[in-house]
Enzyme design. Structure first.
Site, PDB file in Angstrom:
ATOM      1  CE  LYS A 183     -13.525   7.660 -18.312  1.00 13.20           C
ATOM      2  NZ  LYS A 183     -13.470   7.222 -16.954  1.00 13.20           N
ATOM      3  CG  ASP A 190     -10.488  15.696 -14.527  1.00 13.73           C
ATOM      4  OD1 ASP A 190      -9.808  15.122 -15.396  1.00 13.73           O
ATOM      5  OD2 ASP A 190     -11.477  15.170 -13.974  1.00 13.73           O
ATOM      6  NE  ARG A 193      -2.833   0.441   3.408  1.00 13.83           N
ATOM      7  CZ  ARG A 193      -2.066   0.596   4.501  1.00 13.83           C
ATOM      8  NH1 ARG A 193      -1.302   1.659   4.626  1.00 13.83           N
ATOM      9  NH2 ARG A 193      -2.098  -0.298   5.459  1.00 13.83           N
ATOM     10  CE1 TYR A 236     -18.489  10.545 -15.002  1.00 17.69           C
ATOM     11  CE2 TYR A 236     -17.103  10.546 -13.055  1.00 17.69           C
ATOM     12  CZ  TYR A 236     -17.993   9.899 -13.898  1.00 17.69           C
ATOM     13  OH  TYR A 236     -18.376   8.624 -13.618  1.00 17.69           O
TER      14      TYR A 236
HETATM   15  O1  P1T Z   1     -14.179   6.574 -13.543  1.00 13.14           O
HETATM   16  P1  P1T Z   1     -12.984   7.076 -12.822  1.00 13.14           P
HETATM   17  O2  P1T Z   1     -11.681   6.457 -13.263  1.00 13.14           O
HETATM   18  O3  P1T Z   1     -13.141   7.076 -11.337  1.00 13.14           O
HETATM   19  O4  P1T Z   1     -12.816   8.622 -13.259  1.00 13.14           O
HETATM   20  C1  P1T Z   1     -13.725   9.624 -12.939  1.00 13.14           C
HETATM   21  C2  P1T Z   1     -13.632  10.752 -13.912  1.00 13.14           C
HETATM   22  C3  P1T Z   1     -12.934  11.900 -13.563  1.00 13.14           C
HETATM   23  N1  P1T Z   1     -12.817  12.935 -14.418  1.00 13.14           N
HETATM   24  C4  P1T Z   1     -13.354  12.895 -15.647  1.00 13.14           C
HETATM   25  C5  P1T Z   1     -13.208  14.079 -16.558  1.00 13.14           C
HETATM   26  C6  P1T Z   1     -14.060  11.769 -16.071  1.00 13.14           C
HETATM   27  O5  P1T Z   1     -14.590  11.779 -17.301  1.00 13.14           O
HETATM   28  C7  P1T Z   1     -14.212  10.664 -15.185  1.00 13.14           C
HETATM   29  C8  P1T Z   1     -14.993   9.457 -15.546  1.00 13.14           C
HETATM   30  N2  P1T Z   1     -15.860   9.647 -16.622  1.00 13.14           N
HETATM   31  C9  P1T Z   1     -16.686   8.713 -17.169  1.00 13.14           C
HETATM   32  C10 P1T Z   1     -16.807   7.460 -16.697  1.00 13.14           C
HETATM   33  C11 P1T Z   1     -17.485   9.170 -18.324  1.00 13.14           C
HETATM   34  O6  P1T Z   1     -18.037   8.337 -19.077  1.00 13.14           O
HETATM   35  O7  P1T Z   1     -17.556  10.390 -18.525  1.00 13.14           O
END
Ligand code: P1T
Length: 380
Positions: free
Chosen positions: A196, A171, A47, A99
């Site tokens: 992503k 972000d 961790r 988001y």
């Molecule tokens: O899903 P996760 O890895 O926890 O990420 C969250 C997140 C944070 N910031 C942005 C700009 C994002 O687009 C996302 C996650 N977004 C999607 C799952 C979506 O389909 O837009």
């Protein structure tokens, strides 16, 4: 090193001192042996640190031109760690177009812990200043925004945050470090959902943070270890592998994004196309200034459209897959109002333009002719 070389080699000088493997091995272990208490080869308990995660953290820091990288179990876990640097009574000014899951974390959890959020349209950076109080600690920006593809002027926002001694967190999920590097533009924290584009193959959930400041890095590392939402070794390996082809994929995402945006703009059934590369995009000039290209995310609305029309369109796609998420090699399509942004109240959604007929495309790296003919038949 320039960007493409960094994507492949950045921070990877000594990933396997044991055998010299070219790719960082997956250290699938929870703990590391010690010869005497406290005497070990750099890792104790996984961790706190793991060599595979360490290789990823160095790679992410390298492509973002940052000093310190931290990898988490999801993008939201990374955002959660950033928010844990705050205390009850602190205030955050956040973009109002973001988001849905980030909004839910802010409004559904941290608000209850006594942190106050102001959701503000940030396209005109100066609008931010009127929300700053003595309690303001952080500005939260997302650019391009999800799902409206607004572009925020990172440099201008950074000037405001510096003037008022605030932290600016960006972000960078939609743009990636290939298109823009927020730390170079004055941001203090850059965050990614590496689920992503960085992962790039829709096979992992993970997140990251990169910072330059040593004290902030120490604080975030403390939170990462104390709260424990780390990226596991297999997931770290997958994101690390993804980063090595980021530049190649992004180039094609941008080419295909342009073809799709221009096709939709000419289509008689389409009302409005949101893609920062279009001349008539309201923030096109800022996008040109701060991004290398305009990305593969495209949103659009249908003329006289309702949820029913959007759903019919989505049900008829063949090459595009109807699914949440974005940034993988395959093209995806989604309906923000009922999927990714359903956690934002309808009134708030309407204010930022997330209408019922809005469709969001993550344009993949397939042949563009196949993508355009798929869109054409589904629209007809
Ligand atoms: O899903 P996760 O890895 O926890 O990420 C969250 C997140 C944070 N910031 C942005 C700009 C994002 O687009 C996302 C996650 N977004 C999607 C799952 C979506 O389909 O837009």
């Amino acid at each position: 090193m320039k960007f493409n070389t960094k994507a492949i080699h950045g921070g990877q000088e000594n990933v396997d001192p044991g055998y010299g493997s070219v790719m960082a091995p997956i250290y699938q272990t929870s703990t590391f042996s010690q010869t005497s208490p406290g005497s070990h080869k750099g890792f104790e308990y996984a961790r706190s640190g793991n060599p595979t995660r360490d290789a990823l953290e160095k790679a992410i820091a390298s492509i973002e031109n940052g000093k310190h990288g931290l990898a988490f179990g999801s993008g939201l876990a990374a955002i959660d760690a950033i928010l844990k640097t705050l205390k009850p009574g602190d205030e955050v000014i956040s973009t109002n177009d973001l988001y849905g899951g980030t909004y839910r974390l802010f409004n559904g959890i941290y608000k209850n812990f006594g942190i106050k959020f102001h959701f503000v349209g940030m396209q005109g950076a100066t609008a931010i200043e009127s929300f700053i109080t003595t309690n303001t600690k952080m500005i939260w920006a997302e650019t391009p925004t999800n799902p409206m593809m607004n572009i925020l002027d990172i440099k201008a926002i950074a000037q405001i945050s510096k003037k008022h001694k605030l932290l600016l967190a960006v972000d960078n999920t939609f743009a990636t470090a290939y298109l823009q590097q927020p730390l170079d533009l004055g941001a203090d924290i850059v965050m990614h959902s590496t689920t992503k584009y960085l992962g790039g193959h829709s096979d992992v959930i993970s997140g990251s943070i990169v910072v330059n400041d040593d004290k902030l890095a120490e604080q975030l590392y403390f939170i990462q270890n104390a709260s424990g939402a780390i990226a596991g070794p297999m997931d770290s390996f997958l994101v690390l592998r993804g980063i090595k082809t980021l530049h190649l994929r992004m180039q094609r995402h941008c080419e295909n994004g342009k073809a799709v945006a221009e096709f939709l703009q000419r289509h008689p059934k389409v009302e409005k196309v949101y893609w920062p590369g279009l001349q008539d995009h309201p923030n096109h000039e800022i996008a040109k200034k701060q991004m290398k290209d305009f990305g593969g995310m495209v949103s659009f609305s249908l003329k006289g459209g309702s949820t029913k029309d959007a759903v019919r369109f989505l049900e008829h796609l063949n090459v595009f897959t109807l699914a949440e998420s974005l940034g993988g090699v395959e093209s995806l399509a989604g309906h923000p109002a009922t999927m990714t942004h359903a956690s934002i109240p309808k009134e708030e959604r309407k204010k930022i333009g997330v209408v019922d007929s809005l469709i969001r495309l993550s344009v993949g790296v397939e042949d563009k002719e196949d993508l355009l003919s798929d869109l054409k038949q589904a629209l007809s």
